[in-house]
Motif scaffolding. Sequence first.
Motif, PDB file in Angstrom:
ATOM      1  N   MET A   1       0.851  -1.182   0.000  1.00  0.00           N
ATOM      2  CA  MET A   1       0.000   0.000   0.000  1.00  0.00           C
ATOM      3  C   MET A   1       0.893   1.240   0.000  1.00  0.00           C
ATOM      4  N   SER A   2       0.477   2.243  -0.742  1.00  0.00           N
ATOM      5  CA  SER A   2       1.224   3.497  -0.853  1.00  0.00           C
ATOM      6  C   SER A   2       0.280   4.654  -0.574  1.00  0.00           C
ATOM      7  N   THR A   3       0.786   5.691   0.088  1.00  0.00           N
ATOM      8  CA  THR A   3      -0.004   6.892   0.360  1.00  0.00           C
ATOM      9  C   THR A   3       0.737   8.101  -0.195  1.00  0.00           C
ATOM     10  N   THR A   4       0.009   8.914  -0.954  1.00  0.00           N
ATOM     11  CA  THR A   4       0.552  10.134  -1.539  1.00  0.00           C
ATOM     12  C   THR A   4      -0.332  11.292  -1.106  1.00  0.00           C
ATOM     13  N   THR A   5       0.284  12.399  -0.699  1.00  0.00           N
ATOM     14  CA  THR A   5      -0.481  13.591  -0.348  1.00  0.00           C
ATOM     15  C   THR A   5      -0.050  14.731  -1.255  1.00  0.00           C
ATOM     16  N   ILE A   6      -1.048  15.391  -1.847  1.00  0.00           N
ATOM     17  CA  ILE A   6      -0.805  16.538  -2.721  1.00  0.00           C
ATOM     18  C   ILE A   6      -1.658  17.697  -2.228  1.00  0.00           C
ATOM     19  N   THR A   7      -1.402  18.882  -2.758  1.00  0.00           N
ATOM     20  CA  THR A   7      -2.231  20.042  -2.446  1.00  0.00           C
ATOM     21  C   THR A   7      -2.791  20.585  -3.752  1.00  0.00           C
ATOM     22  N   VAL A   8      -4.110  20.768  -3.766  1.00  0.00           N
ATOM     23  CA  VAL A   8      -4.803  21.253  -4.951  1.00  0.00           C
ATOM     24  C   VAL A   8      -5.305  22.666  -4.679  1.00  0.00           C
ATOM     25  N   ALA A   9      -5.033  23.572  -5.599  1.00  0.00           N
ATOM     26  CA  ALA A   9      -5.450  24.960  -5.454  1.00  0.00           C
ATOM     27  C   ALA A   9      -6.821  25.176  -6.085  1.00  0.00           C
ATOM     28  N   GLY A  10      -7.631  26.023  -5.450  1.00  0.00           N
ATOM     29  CA  GLY A  10      -8.874  26.471  -6.046  1.00  0.00           C
ATOM     30  C   GLY A  10     -10.144  25.761  -5.624  1.00  0.00           C
ATOM     31  N   MET A  11     -10.033  24.720  -4.809  1.00  0.00           N
ATOM     32  CA  MET A  11     -11.247  24.034  -4.364  1.00  0.00           C
ATOM     33  C   MET A  11     -11.927  24.867  -3.284  1.00  0.00           C
ATOM     34  N   THR A  12     -13.256  25.027  -3.417  1.00  0.00           N
ATOM     35  CA  THR A  12     -13.983  25.852  -2.451  1.00  0.00           C
ATOM     36  C   THR A  12     -15.212  25.182  -1.857  1.00  0.00           C
ATOM     37  N   CYS A  13     -15.598  24.002  -2.374  1.00  0.00           N
ATOM     38  CA  CYS A  13     -16.839  23.396  -1.896  1.00  0.00           C
ATOM     39  C   CYS A  13     -16.807  21.883  -2.032  1.00  0.00           C
ATOM     40  N   ALA A  14     -17.870  21.235  -1.572  1.00  0.00           N
ATOM     41  CA  ALA A  14     -17.972  19.777  -1.640  1.00  0.00           C
ATOM     42  C   ALA A  14     -18.005  19.296  -3.093  1.00  0.00           C
ATOM     43  N   HIS A  15     -18.608  20.077  -3.984  1.00  0.00           N
ATOM     44  CA  HIS A  15     -18.638  19.695  -5.399  1.00  0.00           C
ATOM     45  C   HIS A  15     -17.224  19.670  -5.969  1.00  0.00           C
ATOM     46  N   CYS A  16     -16.414  20.646  -5.599  1.00  0.00           N
ATOM     47  CA  CYS A  16     -15.010  20.679  -6.034  1.00  0.00           C
ATOM     48  C   CYS A  16     -14.296  19.405  -5.583  1.00  0.00           C
ATOM     49  N   ALA A  17     -14.467  19.071  -4.309  1.00  0.00           N
ATOM     50  CA  ALA A  17     -13.830  17.887  -3.741  1.00  0.00           C
ATOM     51  C   ALA A  17     -14.289  16.625  -4.463  1.00  0.00           C
ATOM     52  N   ALA A  18     -15.571  16.541  -4.754  1.00  0.00           N
ATOM     53  CA  ALA A  18     -16.106  15.364  -5.436  1.00  0.00           C
ATOM     54  C   ALA A  18     -15.511  15.222  -6.833  1.00  0.00           C
ATOM     55  N   SER A  19     -15.340  16.329  -7.535  1.00  0.00           N
ATOM     56  CA  SER A  19     -14.763  16.289  -8.882  1.00  0.00           C
ATOM     57  C   SER A  19     -13.328  15.780  -8.846  1.00  0.00           C
ATOM     58  N   VAL A  20     -12.541  16.298  -7.915  1.00  0.00           N
ATOM     59  CA  VAL A  20     -11.148  15.876  -7.781  1.00  0.00           C
ATOM     60  C   VAL A  20     -11.090  14.410  -7.362  1.00  0.00           C
ATOM     61  N   ARG A  21     -11.911  14.032  -6.392  1.00  0.00           N
ATOM     62  CA  ARG A  21     -11.939  12.649  -5.899  1.00  0.00           C
ATOM     63  C   ARG A  21     -12.296  11.679  -7.041  1.00  0.00           C
ATOM     64  N   GLU A  22     -13.271  12.048  -7.851  1.00  0.00           N
ATOM     65  CA  GLU A  22     -13.708  11.181  -8.947  1.00  0.00           C
ATOM     66  C   GLU A  22     -12.607  10.994  -9.989  1.00  0.00           C
ATOM     67  N   GLU A  23     -11.976  12.083 -10.410  1.00  0.00           N
ATOM     68  CA  GLU A  23     -10.931  11.995 -11.438  1.00  0.00           C
ATOM     69  C   GLU A  23      -9.719  11.195 -10.943  1.00  0.00           C
ATOM     70  N   ILE A  24      -9.267  11.475  -9.731  1.00  0.00           N
ATOM     71  CA  ILE A  24      -8.112  10.743  -9.198  1.00  0.00           C
ATOM     72  C   ILE A  24      -8.483   9.283  -8.952  1.00  0.00           C
TER      73      ILE A  24
END
Length: 68
Positions: A1-24
Amino acid sequence: MSTTTITVAGMTCAHCAASVREEIGEIAGVRAVAVDVASGAVTIDSDTPVDPVAIRRAVEDAGYQLAS
């Protein structure tokens, strides 16, 4: 198992988070994606280390950028 942490700029709401979560989440081998909108932190759990180019592409496909 591997864990990676990144920082994404510009997310402001739950919809933003869902979009990023879905693509990744579509990257091969990714098991789980946790997003903290307030800090922009995204934690990716995967079977093996994920290609940074694939991560960047997924974030950009979601409409965001990796923080520098």
